[in-house]
Design a protein around this motif. Structure first.
Motif, PDB file in Angstrom:
ATOM      1  N   TYR A   1      11.960   2.135  -9.561  1.00 46.97           N
ATOM      2  CA  TYR A   1      11.201   1.248  -8.650  1.00 46.97           C
ATOM      3  C   TYR A   1       9.960   1.971  -8.128  1.00 46.97           C
ATOM      4  O   TYR A   1       8.843   1.420  -8.134  1.00 46.97           O
ATOM      5  N   GLN A   2      10.157   3.229  -7.736  1.00 46.65           N
ATOM      6  CA  GLN A   2       9.028   4.009  -7.223  1.00 46.65           C
ATOM      7  C   GLN A   2       8.063   4.399  -8.337  1.00 46.65           C
ATOM      8  O   GLN A   2       6.852   4.410  -8.141  1.00 46.65           O
TER       9      GLN A   2
ATOM     10  N   ALA B   1      10.957  -1.495   0.462  1.00 48.10           N
ATOM     11  CA  ALA B   1       9.767  -0.722   0.085  1.00 48.10           C
ATOM     12  C   ALA B   1       9.357   0.212   1.213  1.00 48.10           C
ATOM     13  O   ALA B   1       9.037   1.383   0.996  1.00 48.10           O
ATOM     14  N   ILE B   2       9.377  -0.325   2.425  1.00 43.59           N
ATOM     15  CA  ILE B   2       8.978   0.483   3.578  1.00 43.59           C
ATOM     16  C   ILE B   2       9.983   1.605   3.817  1.00 43.59           C
ATOM     17  O   ILE B   2       9.614   2.736   4.132  1.00 43.59           O
TER      18      ILE B   2
ATOM     19  N   HIS C   1       9.441 -10.063  -7.815  1.00 44.90           N
ATOM     20  CA  HIS C   1       8.309  -9.350  -7.215  1.00 44.90           C
ATOM     21  C   HIS C   1       8.777  -8.460  -6.070  1.00 44.90           C
ATOM     22  O   HIS C   1       9.700  -8.826  -5.344  1.00 44.90           O
ATOM     23  N   GLY C   2       8.105  -7.338  -5.911  1.00 46.95           N
ATOM     24  CA  GLY C   2       8.435  -6.410  -4.831  1.00 46.95           C
ATOM     25  C   GLY C   2       8.313  -7.006  -3.448  1.00 46.95           C
ATOM     26  O   GLY C   2       8.993  -6.581  -2.507  1.00 46.95           O
TER      27      GLY C   2
ATOM     28  N   ALA D   1       0.840  -1.193   0.000  1.00 44.50           N
ATOM     29  CA  ALA D   1       0.000   0.000   0.000  1.00 44.50           C
ATOM     30  C   ALA D   1       0.877   1.245   0.000  1.00 44.50           C
ATOM     31  O   ALA D   1       0.604   2.223  -0.705  1.00 44.50           O
ATOM     32  N   MET D   2       1.974   1.199   0.760  1.00 47.81           N
ATOM     33  CA  MET D   2       2.874   2.347   0.841  1.00 47.81           C
ATOM     34  C   MET D   2       3.551   2.608  -0.500  1.00 47.81           C
ATOM     35  O   MET D   2       3.580   3.738  -0.989  1.00 47.81           O
ATOM     36  N   MET D   3       4.104   1.557  -1.118  1.00 51.34           N
ATOM     37  CA  MET D   3       4.799   1.737  -2.397  1.00 51.34           C
ATOM     38  C   MET D   3       3.856   2.178  -3.510  1.00 51.34           C
ATOM     39  O   MET D   3       4.265   2.893  -4.424  1.00 51.34           O
ATOM     40  N   HIS D   4       2.593   1.725  -3.441  1.00 53.12           N
ATOM     41  CA  HIS D   4       1.651   2.103  -4.502  1.00 53.12           C
ATOM     42  C   HIS D   4       1.049   3.486  -4.253  1.00 53.12           C
ATOM     43  O   HIS D   4       0.112   3.889  -4.933  1.00 53.12           O
TER      44      HIS D   4
END
Lengths: 354, 354
Positions: free
Chosen positions: B277-278, B329-330, B321-322, A121-124
């Motif tokens: 990535y972002q 990611a966090i 996959h992420g 959710a954070m990355m998206h």
């Protein structure tokens, strides 16, 4: 074969979305994988498959409903969506919303959200609000806010979600060569998925595309089993966070699916869930999230109660990928051994006996 | 359509495994997803797709090679396999080995292994040995041990791995309706994947199944760019752990793929990798692991250097996959906001302006 176009385009005869509004990450088309070790434990020459819906783009079956919910929101001109979630719904909502150019708000309950899901959710790019309360508190809030403000609710009470999710049944029928299984086991949390599976089987059965329908076998976690107990659970507790829900939105529909199919909704303990989770990864090579394993745990529990005559076909839905919850996997597994980078040290640790 | 049988059975004319020895988790058949936001940044009316190989069963492209390597090991009567890995190879090796009933030993370098990957090897029952050294140290050890002991090496120097991995090119050609893209961008770590992509394109080109082949555009991380620098890197460093490799096993083959195709092998910084990535997660809804984004970072870097005439088709492989690396990611995302479970508190945090 050409490219799989995502489930709305693949099943456009059964889903009402104009092509120009389709928002897709090419979800669906997930594999049906034989699990011979499970079949062996059940015995009686049954064939058992897992429908590995963790192989959707965001790693859970929620993508099936979310491609529909976001496409419909886009068709309606919505600019923002909102949901309450224990994790998987928020990951899917955030991914599809950002692809559609919409804002996404997700309310997650305090604590016990699996790490992988939160990272998604954070990355998206969603606005993630961690509310001091449980899932049911968060759900009440998003329902109220979506009624009073210009933001579309994409929780499973959004009727389009179930429409998308019903395609899992279409795929199983096609993957079994035009037949339905005799039994379909699956986890039950908010109860939208058992409702959707049954809707899909029933829709194709009515159209004559399949001759029979499976008995629907739904399993809640023992600490979060409102349907089994017959009343809401105020403080649901289970390691299977994806089904840690005390008051399911699709309660009545789940009971209808159970009763119309001649199936069962029962519960399995966290220990049974973990045992099935470890069997799937350790023997079959299939790594699902803990909640998913409630389906196989249910099959193990019911193997001797089904009155199998032999040779039946059984499908167990695995709703999410194991990578959604790496902390749980690490917690239940033996830890790595640290060794020096020498052949002697490595061979000793391998305990190779020739 | 029937069930996708896994890549060995789908491409049995091009892969030499007798049916009874096939070990499969129904890998392959991964989606080719349009990324309109990337295309817009490149401009010139190009079409850009990501081949999302993170949607294989263990979450990375390594499954393509591992279904072959383990099937061949099974055919040869092997009882155990071994590999060195920064994470993805170990996850795939452990999953396929346990499905085949084989023992699996994985040597991982000290530190910097993404959490998701480590959880997989552990859950799939591998003996995980964390060696005090880097990837290249671990690789030397497993090569030596596999030569001297009855345990099959399944690192990418196992020739069957590349055979399985070449199928990604077959799928791209089919998904593009029988055409090859003009450019194929991908991350380069141990360099097996660029070798395999080129092998696949070349095999079908020779057979007349496709008219052209793409320019192969490989990208290493700037802190782990031995091919670009022309010499091994003793202490490779990058946040893209999957390509943190200082002395690639398929170095020469990667250079051959580059030269025969008229392509490039260059490097991108960690900042460029994180930005891509972002972009992929935040705009396109596609969550890949950091190393995967080196392909799209490379495209952004080269957009103005390619001499595009307009309308070209460009494919970027996303290798994992992420969810393989939730911590990263966090770390790069805004943190969730904690709020009380009241409508007022939630609305204030949403900053809804009507």
């Amino acid at each position: 074969m050409g490219a799989w176009p995502g489930l709305i385009r693949a099943y456009h005869d059964y889903l009402d979305v104009p092509d120009e509004h389709v928002v897709t990450l090419h979800e669906g088309n997930t594999p049906l994988i034989p699990v011979p070790g499970v079949a062996e434990r059940v015995g009686r020459a049954v064939k058992v498959y897992v429908k590995f819906d963790g192989m959707n783009p965001t790693g859970s079956f929620k993508d099936r409903g979310m491609t529909m919910a976001i496409s419909k929101a886009k068709q309606d001109g919505s600019k923002a969506v909102i949901c309450a979630s224990t994790g998987n719904t928020s990951a899917a909502a955030a991914a599809y919303a950002t692809r559609a150019g919409m804002k996404c708000y997700v309310l997650i309950p305090d604590g016990k959200i699996a790490l992988g899901k939160l990272s998604q959710a954070m990355m998206h790019g969603a606005t993630v609000l961690q509310v001091h309360g449980n899932f049911d508190d968060a759900l009440k809030l998003v329902i109220k806010i979506s009624r009073e403000h210009p933001v579309t609710l994409v929780n499973s009470i959004n009727p389009h979600r179930i429409q998308g999710q019903k395609t899992v049944a279409f795929e199983v029928i096609e993957q079994l060569g035009g037949k339905a299984p005799d039994y379909h086991f699956l986890p039950v949390g908010n109860a939208g998925n058992i409702t959707a599976h049954w809707m899909g089987y029933t829709e194709w059965h009515k159209l004559g595309r399949v001759e029979s329908r499976p008995k629907m076998m739904g399993f809640q976690a023992a600490g979060a089993a409102p349907i089994v107990l017959g009343h809401p659970v105020e403080h649901p507790e289970t390691i299977a966070t994806a089904i840690r829900i005390g008051n399911p939105a699709s309660w009545k529909q789940a009971e209808a699916a159970r009763d119309e199919s001649g199936g069962t909704i029962d519960m399995v303990t966290d220990e049974e869930i973990i045992a099935a989770y470890q069997h799937l990864a350790g023997r079959e090579g299939v790594f699902c999230e803990p909640a998913s394993a409630a389906s196989v745990a249910g099959l193990f529990k019911y193997a001797d109660k089904l009155g199998l005559s032999g040779g039946e076909t059984i499908v167990c839905t695995l709703t999410g990928h194991g990578l959604k919850d790496p902390d749980r996997a690490i917690a239940v597994s033996p830890q790595p051994t640290k060794v020096q980078a020498t052949e002697e040290a490595v061979l000793a640790a391998m305990e190779l006996t020739e």
